[in-house]
Motif scaffolding. Structure first.
Motif, PDB file in Angstrom:
ATOM      1  N   VAL A   4      46.991  28.978  -6.853  1.00 55.21           N
ATOM      2  CA  VAL A   4      47.294  30.052  -5.885  1.00 55.21           C
ATOM      3  C   VAL A   4      48.627  30.723  -6.213  1.00 55.21           C
ATOM      4  CG1 VAL A   4      47.781  30.539  -3.460  1.00 55.21           C
ATOM      5  CG2 VAL A   4      45.887  29.035  -4.055  1.00 55.21           C
ATOM      6  N   ASP A   5      49.692  29.906  -6.304  1.00 59.50           N
ATOM      7  CA  ASP A   5      51.022  30.494  -6.552  1.00 59.50           C
ATOM      8  C   ASP A   5      51.297  30.670  -8.048  1.00 59.50           C
ATOM      9  OD1 ASP A   5      51.550  30.593  -3.868  1.00 59.50           O
ATOM     10  OD2 ASP A   5      52.598  28.678  -3.819  1.00 59.50           O
ATOM     11  N   GLY A   6      50.963  29.609  -8.820  1.00 57.39           N
ATOM     12  CA  GLY A   6      51.350  29.605 -10.239  1.00 57.39           C
ATOM     13  C   GLY A   6      50.595  30.607 -11.076  1.00 57.39           C
TER      14      GLY A   6
ATOM     15  N   ARG B  47      48.953  34.467  -7.413  1.00 54.05           N
ATOM     16  CA  ARG B  47      50.018  35.277  -6.776  1.00 54.05           C
ATOM     17  C   ARG B  47      51.026  35.715  -7.831  1.00 54.05           C
ATOM     18  NH1 ARG B  47      50.386  31.864  -1.616  1.00 54.05           N
ATOM     19  NH2 ARG B  47      48.805  32.847  -0.344  1.00 54.05           N
TER      20      ARG B  47
ATOM     21  N   GLU C 261      47.912  19.276  -2.895  1.00 50.63           N
ATOM     22  CA  GLU C 261      48.883  20.374  -2.825  1.00 50.63           C
ATOM     23  C   GLU C 261      49.183  20.927  -4.225  1.00 50.63           C
ATOM     24  OE1 GLU C 261      53.309  21.006  -0.980  1.00 50.63           O
ATOM     25  OE2 GLU C 261      52.336  19.075  -0.693  1.00 50.63           O
ATOM     26  N   VAL C 262      49.252  20.001  -5.190  1.00 49.34           N
ATOM     27  CA  VAL C 262      49.532  20.416  -6.577  1.00 49.34           C
ATOM     28  C   VAL C 262      48.414  21.321  -7.093  1.00 49.34           C
ATOM     29  CG1 VAL C 262      49.681  19.548  -8.965  1.00 49.34           C
ATOM     30  CG2 VAL C 262      50.895  18.353  -7.136  1.00 49.34           C
TER      31      VAL C 262
ATOM     32  N   TYR D  48      42.272  29.976  -0.602  1.00 51.40           N
ATOM     33  CA  TYR D  48      41.829  28.797  -1.349  1.00 51.40           C
ATOM     34  C   TYR D  48      41.046  27.859  -0.444  1.00 51.40           C
ATOM     35  CZ  TYR D  48      42.160  24.398  -3.945  1.00 51.40           C
ATOM     36  OH  TYR D  48      41.861  23.236  -4.601  1.00 51.40           O
TER      37      TYR D  48
ATOM     38  N   GLU E 167      46.278  23.130  -5.437  1.00 55.74           N
ATOM     39  CA  GLU E 167      46.260  24.423  -4.750  1.00 55.74           C
ATOM     40  C   GLU E 167      47.407  25.310  -5.232  1.00 55.74           C
ATOM     41  OE1 GLU E 167      45.898  24.188  -0.507  1.00 55.74           O
ATOM     42  OE2 GLU E 167      46.422  26.304  -0.234  1.00 55.74           O
ATOM     43  N   LYS E 168      48.595  24.727  -5.298  1.00 60.96           N
ATOM     44  CA  LYS E 168      49.783  25.520  -5.657  1.00 60.96           C
ATOM     45  C   LYS E 168      49.684  26.081  -7.085  1.00 60.96           C
ATOM     46  CE  LYS E 168      54.769  25.416  -4.928  1.00 60.96           C
ATOM     47  NZ  LYS E 168      54.725  26.602  -4.088  1.00 60.96           N
ATOM     48  N   GLN E 169      49.140  25.254  -7.984  1.00 61.98           N
ATOM     49  CA  GLN E 169      49.041  25.687  -9.385  1.00 61.98           C
ATOM     50  C   GLN E 169      48.220  26.964  -9.512  1.00 61.98           C
ATOM     51  OE1 GLN E 169      45.963  25.225 -11.304  1.00 61.98           O
ATOM     52  NE2 GLN E 169      46.690  25.283 -13.427  1.00 61.98           N
TER      53      GLN E 169
END
Ligand SMILES: Cc1cc2nc3c(=O)[nH]c(=O)nc-3n(C[C@H](O)[C@H](O)[C@H](O)COP(=O)(O)O)c2cc1C
Length: 198
Positions: A150-152, A155, A143-144, A164, A146-148
């Motif tokens: 995709v969102d960080g 986006r 999750e880390v 992703y 992906e989030k880094q």
């Protein structure tokens, strides 16, 4: 429609290269020839240097940075392909983001908070790991990772949508699974909506 691929793998015959080949073939099927930025091949310097810092502070953009930024600005689609290293990007790609996705180019801060500037563009991220999906779910590291990105990063910079895919256990899986991974890449590209592939 223009697409740019950021590719960060130092080898010559890796599975990441197979993904790059599949992405290129799948885009060709849709009449798109992507610009490929193979960061190792082009000896991209990932170092956000004192000279870069000074230039940024005096609102000047070095030519080498401007060239990469122009490629991004001109593209409707960004595709990143890289192996997960230490639950992040290889340093060469992290350095690309540090230097090219700069304040004032990729985002700016307003009173209400950050605003992404690379709007009207979509992104795909294809990563590979040695660990299994199950292990990454248990540890929370999947999750880390992906989030880094995709969102960080994407986006945050205005890309939307961002899709992703991680392909797990790449060094261990059988050929049939690798083939199915490449089919997933092909399907992902085929599922692109937008004016992009029409
Ligand atoms: C410096 C380095 C760091 C790595 N860190 C991770 C990691 O954090 N998690 C993981 O699952 N695999 C890690 N790996 C393994 C690679 O992700 C894996 O070998 C690669 O995704 C396989 O794809 P390839 O055959 O295209 O190289 C690392 C490998 C190297 C060389």
């Amino acid at each position: 429609m223009k697409a740019v691929v950021l590719f960060a793998h130092p080898g010559t015959e890796s599975f990441n290269h197979a993904i790059l080949g599949q992405v290129t073939e799948s885009l060709h099927k849709h009449g798109v020839t992507p610009t490929i930025r193979n960061l190792y091949e082009q000896h991209f310097s990932p170092i956000f240097s004192p000279a870069d810092m000074q230039a940024m502070e005096s609102h000047r953009t070095p030519k080498s940075i401007e060239e990469e930024q122009t490629i991004l600005t001109d593209s409707d689609l960004l595709i990143m392909i890289y192996p997960v290293w230490w639950w992040s990007q290889p340093a060469i790609l992290k350095g690309y983001i540090d230097r090219i996705f700069s304040d004032g180019f990729a985002f700016r801060y307003e009173k209400t908070g950050p605003v992404g500037l690379l709007t009207g563009k979509q992104a795909f991220v294809f990563t590979t790991t040695r660990e299994s999906q199950q292990e990454m779910q248990t540890s929370g590291l999947g999750e880390v990772v992906e989030k880094q990105i995709v969102d960080g990063i994407l986006r945050f910079s205005g890309f939307d949508p961002v899709v992703y895919h991680n392909f797990a256990e790449v060094p261990y899986v059988e050929e049939a699974i690798r083939k199915s991974y490449l089919q997933q890449v092909d399907q992902a590209i085929a599922s692109l909506k937008l004016p992009v592939l029409q």
